[in-house]
Design an enzyme around this catalytic site. Structure first.
Site, PDB file in Angstrom:
ATOM      1  N   CYS A  38      -2.906  -3.924  -6.147  1.00  0.00           N
ATOM      2  CA  CYS A  38      -2.332  -5.256  -5.944  1.00  0.00           C
ATOM      3  C   CYS A  38      -2.323  -6.067  -7.236  1.00  0.00           C
ATOM      4  CB  CYS A  38      -3.142  -6.036  -4.909  1.00  0.00           C
ATOM      5  SG  CYS A  38      -3.942  -5.071  -3.646  1.00  0.00           S
ATOM      6  N   ASP A  66      -8.910  -6.980  -0.107  1.00  0.00           N
ATOM      7  CA  ASP A  66      -9.258  -6.802   1.300  1.00  0.00           C
ATOM      8  C   ASP A  66      -9.228  -5.346   1.741  1.00  0.00           C
ATOM      9  OD1 ASP A  66      -9.497  -9.499   1.253  1.00  0.00           O
ATOM     10  OD2 ASP A  66      -8.046  -9.904   2.834  1.00  0.00           O
ATOM     11  N   CYS A  86      -3.443  -9.958  -4.479  1.00  0.00           N
ATOM     12  CA  CYS A  86      -4.221  -9.727  -3.257  1.00  0.00           C
ATOM     13  C   CYS A  86      -4.247 -10.959  -2.357  1.00  0.00           C
ATOM     14  CB  CYS A  86      -5.649  -9.328  -3.610  1.00  0.00           C
ATOM     15  SG  CYS A  86      -5.834  -7.563  -3.883  1.00  0.00           S
ATOM     16  N   ASP A  87      -4.541 -10.725  -1.097  1.00  0.00           N
ATOM     17  CA  ASP A  87      -4.368 -11.712  -0.033  1.00  0.00           C
ATOM     18  C   ASP A  87      -4.864 -13.118  -0.364  1.00  0.00           C
ATOM     19  OD1 ASP A  87      -3.510  -9.480   1.249  1.00  0.00           O
ATOM     20  OD2 ASP A  87      -4.990  -9.509   2.841  1.00  0.00           O
ATOM     21  N   LYS A  88      -6.160 -13.264  -0.644  1.00  0.00           N
ATOM     22  CA  LYS A  88      -6.737 -14.609  -0.791  1.00  0.00           C
ATOM     23  C   LYS A  88      -6.406 -15.233  -2.127  1.00  0.00           C
ATOM     24  CE  LYS A  88      -8.236 -13.675   3.133  1.00  0.00           C
ATOM     25  NZ  LYS A  88      -7.681 -12.313   3.098  1.00  0.00           N
ATOM     26  N   CYS A 144      -0.020  -4.664  -0.620  1.00  0.00           N
ATOM     27  CA  CYS A 144       0.318  -3.943   0.617  1.00  0.00           C
ATOM     28  C   CYS A 144       1.735  -4.258   1.074  1.00  0.00           C
ATOM     29  CB  CYS A 144      -0.678  -4.306   1.710  1.00  0.00           C
ATOM     30  SG  CYS A 144      -2.371  -3.821   1.308  1.00  0.00           S
ATOM     31  N   GLU A 192     -12.299 -10.063   8.280  1.00  0.00           N
ATOM     32  CA  GLU A 192     -11.157  -9.472   8.974  1.00  0.00           C
ATOM     33  C   GLU A 192     -11.628  -8.215   9.710  1.00  0.00           C
ATOM     34  OE1 GLU A 192      -8.054  -8.767   6.152  1.00  0.00           O
ATOM     35  OE2 GLU A 192      -7.550 -10.891   5.975  1.00  0.00           O
ATOM     36  N   SER A 234      -6.590  -8.916   9.710  1.00  0.00           N
ATOM     37  CA  SER A 234      -5.673  -8.611   8.623  1.00  0.00           C
ATOM     38  C   SER A 234      -4.249  -8.895   9.070  1.00  0.00           C
ATOM     39  CB  SER A 234      -5.799  -7.128   8.252  1.00  0.00           C
ATOM     40  OG  SER A 234      -4.689  -6.696   7.510  1.00  0.00           O
TER      41      SER A 234
END
Length: 573
Positions: A55, A87, A128-130, A200, A450, A476
């Protein structure tokens, strides 16, 4: 002719102008900057690049391209890095407790670097997500002219003539545990699922928040969905570096862009694309940074009237690359705006309104990913907010692609995710069960983990819509099935979820938006008398500090008072 900036009105004057700044300037000369460079605006380029996961592996290169754009447009760029917690790697063990906490650390670290060095503007790169909401929260907190750039998604893997994402790997673990596939298939899928750089590939949290970046006006149009390996990422990064200088010229700031109407636009896009339930956690947190009241229930109201129109994984058929090739986020917004579902007069980082940007987009009738809002996949229902006796402070469920929207079953209660996952692996969860995982909320976890490992294993066993899963933790963006998260008040605060016992009947209705514990109030009152707060093993360090300060999930799980308590904004120092 290069635009001449008046540094007397910019934060960088404190470290670059006047005799008193001679010590500061000596550092800049040491790095090779000239007197002319020091006289220009200072632009921070914040990267979440690292080698932790694919990521983030291209972010530093993209940030360096943005520096080229800043230089070409008459600014002086300064790149710095912040952390991420990935994650996909943190999932399913204690490491996931660090994930949501990292959002706050990212926002805080960017704030501190910009404050400490008196930067005038900000371009951020995240994968990445956060790290996406973390970067945008910092932009809103600081309120200097800012642009957000997503590093781009991964290309899909291929296995037996079908596209793969990392979610397929999580789900094959469940199939293997159920005896439905050989170990050789697990190995083949894990080696094929992630073919290179990028985040992702489905409409999971990273891509959901990338969509938010464009919908809310903080990112350049159709910039975020280009996959990480595409050559266009260099052009996008350079363009962001150039455009930030234009924003400095006109003093266009994030809080001017991110009005309440802009947050409503962003929530609309989360629902329309079947996005991650984490969008309902991060949008309130972002709104909090600019003093706007916008909580889970506000988000849920928007969800109720939003058609689900993007056929994206995990509920649908396509990946982020396909959405980009179909026209991207602005193609989604084109049809929503035509139906009067977006506020077109919101300003964006182009210096133009959302409607003006949309007008430059031509609807593509030949693509198959994004449906016309007049003929949606479903009239509503990408993401749904819930409320009831089990969740007085609300909960959320992603129903994109689901066929069953009501569920009543008997509770099987677990005090942490590991115990629930072990029960799934041991085939102890059966059709009709409502799996309750508690003490995983923001305070109780701490960190609000998650539950993808557990939900994916259930789906892999064929139980995706035959059981329900309820938690005060999170899911997630890749989770699918009847999975309800963000239940509040959380168990650590004595919410009703703390009182559930094995065998209790729980009823969920994602059409009516209700979630109820069907236990007599007198019985619950007796249980409440017996309930005692629990302690956890995190009594020092960052997770302890987070638990002491974090607020409820329905308000974004934030850790400070936000803009409502401000007496000054950094941009105006």
């Amino acid at each position: 002719m290069t635009y001449k900036f008046d540094k007397s009105k910019l934060p960088s004057r404190h470290v670059s102008v006047g005799v008193e700044s001679a010590p500061h300037r000596s550092y800049y000369y040491a790095m090779g900057w000239t007197e002319e460079d020091i006289a220009k605006p200072f632009v921070a380029v914040a990267s979440a690049g690292n080698d932790s996961a694919p990521c983030n592996t291209t972010l530093d290169q993209q940030a360096d391209w943005a520096r080229e754009g800043v230089l070409a447009a008459g600014g002086t760029p300064f790149r710095f890095n912040t952390i991420t917690v990935t994650d996909g790697i943190a999932m399913g063990h204690q490491g996931m407790k660090s994930s949501l906490v990292s959002r706050e650390v990212i926002a805080d670290s960017v704030e501190l670097s910009v404050r400490g060095h008196c930067y005038d503007a900000l371009v951020t790169f995240a994968g990445c997500d956060k790290s996406l909401p973390g970067m945008m929260m910092a932009m809103l907190r600081l309120n200097v002219p800012s642009i957000f750039v997503y590093g781009g998604s991964i290309l899909p893997g291929r296995y037996q003539d079908r596209d793969l994402t990392v979610i397929d790997v999580f789900e094959v673990v469940g199939r293997y545990a159920a005896g439905n596939c050989p170990l050789s298939e697990v190995t083949a899928i894990e080696k094929a699922a992630c073919p290179g750089h990028g985040a992702c590939g489905g409409q999971y949290t990273a891509n959901t928040m990338a969509c938010v970046g464009e919908a809310i006006g903080l990112s350049l149009p159709n910039s975020n969905m280009a996959p990480a390996p595409y050559k266009s990422r260099q052009e996008i990064a350079i363009a962001a570096g150039k455009q930030i200088m234009e924003l400095l010229k006109i003093d266009l700031r994030p809080r001017t862009i991110c009005t309440r109407e802009a947050f409503e636009n962003a929530a609309r896009i989360v629902a329309a694309t079947g996005g991650s339930t984490n969008g309902a956690l991060h949008l309130p947190a972002m709104a909090h940074e600019c003093g706007i009241e916008f909580d889970l229930f506000d988000v849920a109201e928007i969800f109720k009237t939003t058609p689900y129109i993007a056929d994206l994984k995990p509920g649908g058929r396509y990946v982020a690359r396909d959405m980009h090739d179909a026209g991207g986020i602005y193609m989604v917004m084109k049809t929503l705006h035509a139906e009067g579902l977006l506020h077109g007069d919101c300003m964006t980082v182009t210096g133009k309104t959302l409607a003006e940007n949309i007008d430059r987009v031509t609807w593509n009738p030949d693509q198959k990913v994004i449906y016309d809002a007049k003929t949606p996949l479903s009239p509503t229902g990408g993401v749904v907010g819930l409320r009831g006796s089990l969740a007085p402070d609300g909960a959320i469920v992603k129903v994109a692609g689901m066929h069953r929207l009501q569920f009543t079953g008997t509770a099987k209660v677990f005090e942490r995710e590991e115990d629930a996952f072990a029960a799934v692996e041991a085939n102890q969860i059966v059709e009709g069960d409502v799996v309750v995982i508690r003490y995983e909320g923001p305070k109780g976890g701490p960190g609000m983990r998650e539950m993808l490992a557990t939900t994916a294993a259930l789906y892999g066993q064929g139980l995706g819509e035959k059981v329900a899963l309820i938690t005060d933790g999170r899911f997630s963006g890749g989770t699918r099935g009847f999975c309800i998260g963000h239940v509040g008040p959380e168990a650590a605060e004595g919410g009703p979820i703390a009182l559930v016992e094995d065998g209790d009947i729980i009823a969920i209705d994602a059409v009516a938006g209700t979630i109820d514990l069907q236990v007599d109030e007198a019985v619950l009152a007796e249980r409440r008398k017996q309930w005692q707060p629990r302690t956890n093993d995190y009594q020092a360090g960052a997770l302890w500090r987070f638990a002491q300060n974090v607020g409820p999930a329905w308000k974004g799980a934030v850790t400070h008072p936000g803009a409502a308590a401000e007496t000054h904004v950094f941009a105006d120092i």
